[in-house]
Design an enzyme around this catalytic site. Sequence first.
Site, PDB file in Angstrom:
ATOM      1  N   ASP A 179       0.853  -1.175   0.000  1.00 40.16           N
ATOM      2  CA  ASP A 179       0.000   0.000   0.000  1.00 40.16           C
ATOM      3  C   ASP A 179       0.893   1.232   0.000  1.00 40.16           C
ATOM      4  O   ASP A 179       1.894   1.255   0.689  1.00 40.16           O
ATOM      5  CB  ASP A 179      -0.832  -0.018   1.294  1.00 40.16           C
ATOM      6  N   LEU A 205     -10.263  27.821   1.003  1.00 45.41           N
ATOM      7  CA  LEU A 205      -9.175  28.774   1.185  1.00 45.41           C
ATOM      8  C   LEU A 205      -8.851  28.873   2.656  1.00 45.41           C
ATOM      9  O   LEU A 205      -9.697  28.621   3.512  1.00 45.41           O
ATOM     10  CB  LEU A 205      -9.616  30.164   0.728  1.00 45.41           C
ATOM     11  N   GLU A 222      -0.404  19.508   6.335  1.00 47.95           N
ATOM     12  CA  GLU A 222       0.065  20.289   5.194  1.00 47.95           C
ATOM     13  C   GLU A 222       0.574  21.644   5.659  1.00 47.95           C
ATOM     14  O   GLU A 222       1.648  22.096   5.276  1.00 47.95           O
ATOM     15  CB  GLU A 222      -1.080  20.511   4.192  1.00 47.95           C
ATOM     16  N   ASP A 280      -4.365  -3.751   6.100  1.00 50.41           N
ATOM     17  CA  ASP A 280      -4.947  -3.683   7.423  1.00 50.41           C
ATOM     18  C   ASP A 280      -6.460  -3.528   7.406  1.00 50.41           C
ATOM     19  O   ASP A 280      -7.131  -3.837   8.361  1.00 50.41           O
ATOM     20  CB  ASP A 280      -4.310  -2.547   8.244  1.00 50.41           C
ATOM     21  N   PHE A 284      -9.589  27.260   7.146  1.00 49.96           N
ATOM     22  CA  PHE A 284     -10.015  26.589   5.920  1.00 49.96           C
ATOM     23  C   PHE A 284     -11.480  26.194   6.048  1.00 49.96           C
ATOM     24  O   PHE A 284     -11.920  25.759   7.104  1.00 49.96           O
ATOM     25  CB  PHE A 284      -9.166  25.340   5.700  1.00 49.96           C
ATOM     26  N   SER A 285     -12.259  26.349   4.998  1.00 49.78           N
ATOM     27  CA  SER A 285     -13.603  25.782   5.014  1.00 49.78           C
ATOM     28  C   SER A 285     -13.858  25.116   3.669  1.00 49.78           C
ATOM     29  O   SER A 285     -13.268  25.492   2.656  1.00 49.78           O
ATOM     30  CB  SER A 285     -14.658  26.863   5.274  1.00 49.78           C
TER      31      SER A 285
END
Lengths: 685, 568
Positions: A310, A386, A351, A521, A380-381
């Site tokens: 994976d 943004l 991030e 898994d 952020f939304s």
Amino acid sequence: MSSTAKPISILSPAILVPALREAILKLDPRQLVRNPVIFVTEILALLVSAIVVGDLATGQGDVAFSLQIALWLWFTVLFATFAEAVAEGRGKAQAESLRRSKTNLSAKKLLFPQSPGDRSSEIIPAASLKVGDLVLVEAGDIVPGDGEIVEGVASVNESAITGESAPVVRAAGGDRSAVTGGTEVISDWLRVRITTRPGESFVDRMIGLIEGAQRQKTPNEIALSILLSGLTLIFLVAVVTLYGLALYSGTALTVTVLAALLVTLIPTTIGGLLSSIGIAGMDRLIRFNVIATSGRAVEAAGDVDTLLLDKTGTITFGNRMAAEFVPVNGVAERALAEAVLLASLADETAEGRSIVALAEDEYEARLPDPAQAGARFVPFSAQTRLSGVDIGDRRIRKGAVDAVLAFAGLDRATAGSDFLGAVEAIARSGGTPLAVAETGRLLGVVHLKDVVKPGIKERFAALRAMGIRTVMITGDNPVTAAAIASEAGVDEFLAEATPEQKLDYIRKEQAGGRLVAMCGDGTNDAPALAQADVGVAMQSGTQAAREAGNMVDLDSSPTKLIEIVEIGKQILMTRGALTTFSIANDVAKYFAIIPALFVATYPGLGALNLMGLGSAQSAILSAVIFNALVIVALIPLALRGVAYRPVGAAALLSRNLLVYGLGGLVAPFLGIKLIDLAITALGIA
Amino acid sequence: MTLSGWLQIFILLIIVLLLAKPLGLYMARVFSGERTWLDPVLGPLERGLLALAGPGAGREQGWLAYAWSVLWFAVSGFLALYALLRLQGLLPLNPQGFAGLAPDLAFNTAVSFVTNTNWQNYAGETTLSHFSQMAGLTVQNFLSAATGMAVAMAVTRAFSGSSGVVGNFWVDMTRATLYILMPLAILVALAFIAMGVPQTLEASFAATTLEGVQQTIATGPVASQEAIKQLGTNGGGFFNVNAAHPFENPTAFSNALNIVAMLSVSLALMYSFGQMVGNRRQGWALIAVTLVLLCAGIGAIYWAETAGNPLLHAVGVDAAQGNMEGKEVRFGQAMSALYAAVTTGLSNGGVNAMHAALTPLGGLVPMLLIQLGEVLPGGVGSGLYGMIVFAILAVFVAGLMVGRTPELLGKKIEAREMKLAMLAILILPLTILGFTAISAVMPLGTGSILSPGPHGLSEILYAYSSAAGNNGSAFAGLSGNTPWYNTTLGMAMLIGRFAYLVPVLAIAGSLASKPRIPPSSGTFPTDRPLFVGLLIGIILIMGGLQFFPALALGPLAEHFAMISGQSF
């Protein structure tokens, strides 16, 4: 389990003393018959012992010589059973500590299993639980049996199984919903549906495997046993017929010397160590924190041609991280870095943190000190796509390209070729572009990408040298997948993979005659794990995955497949090396015994006494003693295994042939001569 | 040893090597059922023969059906030959008026030719009619050789395919005879006739020698039998002294042709194997194993024979000639050594010198070459499948050392193959050592010995080695034409041929149904020098080790006694 962390030395009295007792118990012919070579040796030892007794009674024959041969034949058998006992000993010690973790368990059986959230329960012995029962496990309780969480979230200490002391979080639903009997809930509570009967739980299976109670001969071990039995038969023919040939030549050979000749010729070295090699291999695996449900699976691991991994968590860290800042429209690199840094300060996502780290470490961006005063962070939304910051009249935003363009009052047509080029280059390389703008102006693009774990490329190169192809499985689109595949150095990838595709891929490989290993898994991995020849389930995974695989990795570290493959190969190599050694030994033994038997009849045959052995009797005795001692001398090698190096089959073989083939040819010449010198000096033959 | 001697040996071996590729490719085409340039002539004949056998006779067979066909064919061949030999007196083409053979001799001879052994307990020129030689022995010379080739092809197909079938015995046998053995035999027979080997149906001539003594000069259809005797690695000569007889082998050139003819088919079959499994290097690797061991054998005999016998040198025999006892002056040391090694390495069994008269070590080598399993390069076909059994053992023992389940040419070697391979390997020591030990202690056996002491043991050991290995060469010195030896040697030949062949076919069947795994860098390559060395080691250790005590009591004891001045 502390014993997993530091292996017990085989020389410790804790292992040696019980092993000696076990070795004697294992002399029982009903047990030994499973090992034909050593069984034949025991019969010969009995035969010679009977002759000694007969000679003593009648006062005839060379009792002192026969007695010594008989003793050394018994030692040969004993050394073989001892080797097996030592190999089992280490596992037994581990099984003991596991068993302690589950003694006297009691369970809180729920009184109202149908009503969610209800925690009223009665206490019953864990042994009386049935499959399907619902139990309550609260902080401080030991989980009474393997099960599936139906309700609740809790942190669980699984160190009894994994040796890892940091607790893990287990929750209902998803891929982290399995709990194992014997582990301890540290906080909160769980409602658990029991999925295995007492005595068949994961820990029970582990104990059984470790103790070797369920140990069955693996296919390869069976094939090798057949070879060894065949060789034993061939030499039996050679020795029995020698009696007639000698009679023709005027020599009446005694049963004692014929027995001595036969025992030295049959492959007692590998015969005596064969089972220890397999047990020790399983044991090495356990010390690597991998539990295999059968020796067959471990052996298959050595044969694996294709490895399915994976992507997430194995090849990459699993989170996209900032790798580069690309300024546009003449913006300075540093200015872009500082703007992005400001915009990401409050961004607690992986991030965001990676952007901060990149800006500070690689671009040496520093915050303008007073800047933070009066800053208003924009989280952020999902609607705006943004995030950013407002400081005074500076409004900095980062986010999806189209969202940022809209924020800056632009569109794709007016964005400028500089910006679009950067965005496209990043997308083409498999990365994710994150646009950055300040008020009405585009500053640049952040290149986010899946970061490949350091050192992984070298591991794949090592696998390739072993002859194993690695295939990356990912849900990413083909472009991203191809970029990561080439960076990580995998041989092939399967992009946008569904469970069905994984299964089909494995079947396709198997139809081509290849053996496939995979690790996974999730519940959706279960069919593929079951289909794969070697399926390694993560201990942290779901019960379904753990049931489907034939190995469980207690550390849940997918790259461990590489070590598993190596251990599988080591077991086979050790068997091959000792077989070669054993067969090559026969040459020297012939040169020791044959001249000794016939020098009286044909004095010229003394010329074959290349080693210049003292007397006929000391020559025969030396060969028998060498044959017995070499088993003891090789026990450490059998338990440790022959070292595996990923250098390609031909190089590996020429090295091993040199060491064990040529070594096996030469070593007994030296060994027998030394023993003969000692015997002659002591005057015992 | 002389340079010219070695040159002769190497020139002949190089000729054989040069023939291996074209002949090997041709045979691969024949057994793959492809068109050859002989099709226009032989195609109708082949189709006609198969049509006679009934519809569906050419269907692909599994190993068991294939093995039954082989056995059924051998049994009927044996019965026909036995009847023919017994009834010889009543049959035509019997100018000398020879009577039928005694039951035990007829049994021994029939078994001997059906098993491709060609052990001769009879003297051909004074026992057998032309009809028996032509319709009996020569026919079996073709058919037993074709049977061996067919079985080898079944084993080859086990590696090239994975459908479970191994080919059709009747097709393979017919094609081997028609397309390979017949045309080659015609060519070689014509060459022999050109070299002066007789080919006639006349009776023996009576002649008066210079001393005025009446002598019978035997003759007959010698050239035709000589050709197939070599090509089919049969070895049964027309005359009792085989290729030492000036009519069977008149010149050095005919001797060279003899050697080339017997070596080339077996060696070229190894090339065909490589071609058919899609790896020509594999073919060369097997050829390399053969030539290395064969050259060692040739060198050992050549050395031992030129070194000669110190006992004879002591009484004034010219030491420079080496041991010339039992050798033909027109062949000399080098060609006798080459012939002795090739005929025993090859399961041919024809001789151009008396092996009993070799020095002890010179006699040990031919014996060992047989005991190694008749794989160097062995009888046509039987050598190839014997070699593959050793290759299976080699990849199993050593292949484990690369850390994978052993595989040969992509086919996994597992418990079933090991069981069958060990069964096959067990046959030779059990038969050879078993019968030798019994014969060595029973008056029935020891009564036939000509020279007592270790040489006598060598005589018995050689006889059973030769029979079980389906070689057929004799050490001579042993009076083999007794009921005991006729019967037990016959049994040894049957066991050595069929008890070996059936497990080998079973291996083929098992491998034929396995998928062929593509090679990777983790696979042990079996077409490199490393494997050649390994296979040589396995053949010496697995094939030879069990005979060491017997050899020590026979030729080795005699050798050391000779050095110390004792003879038997």
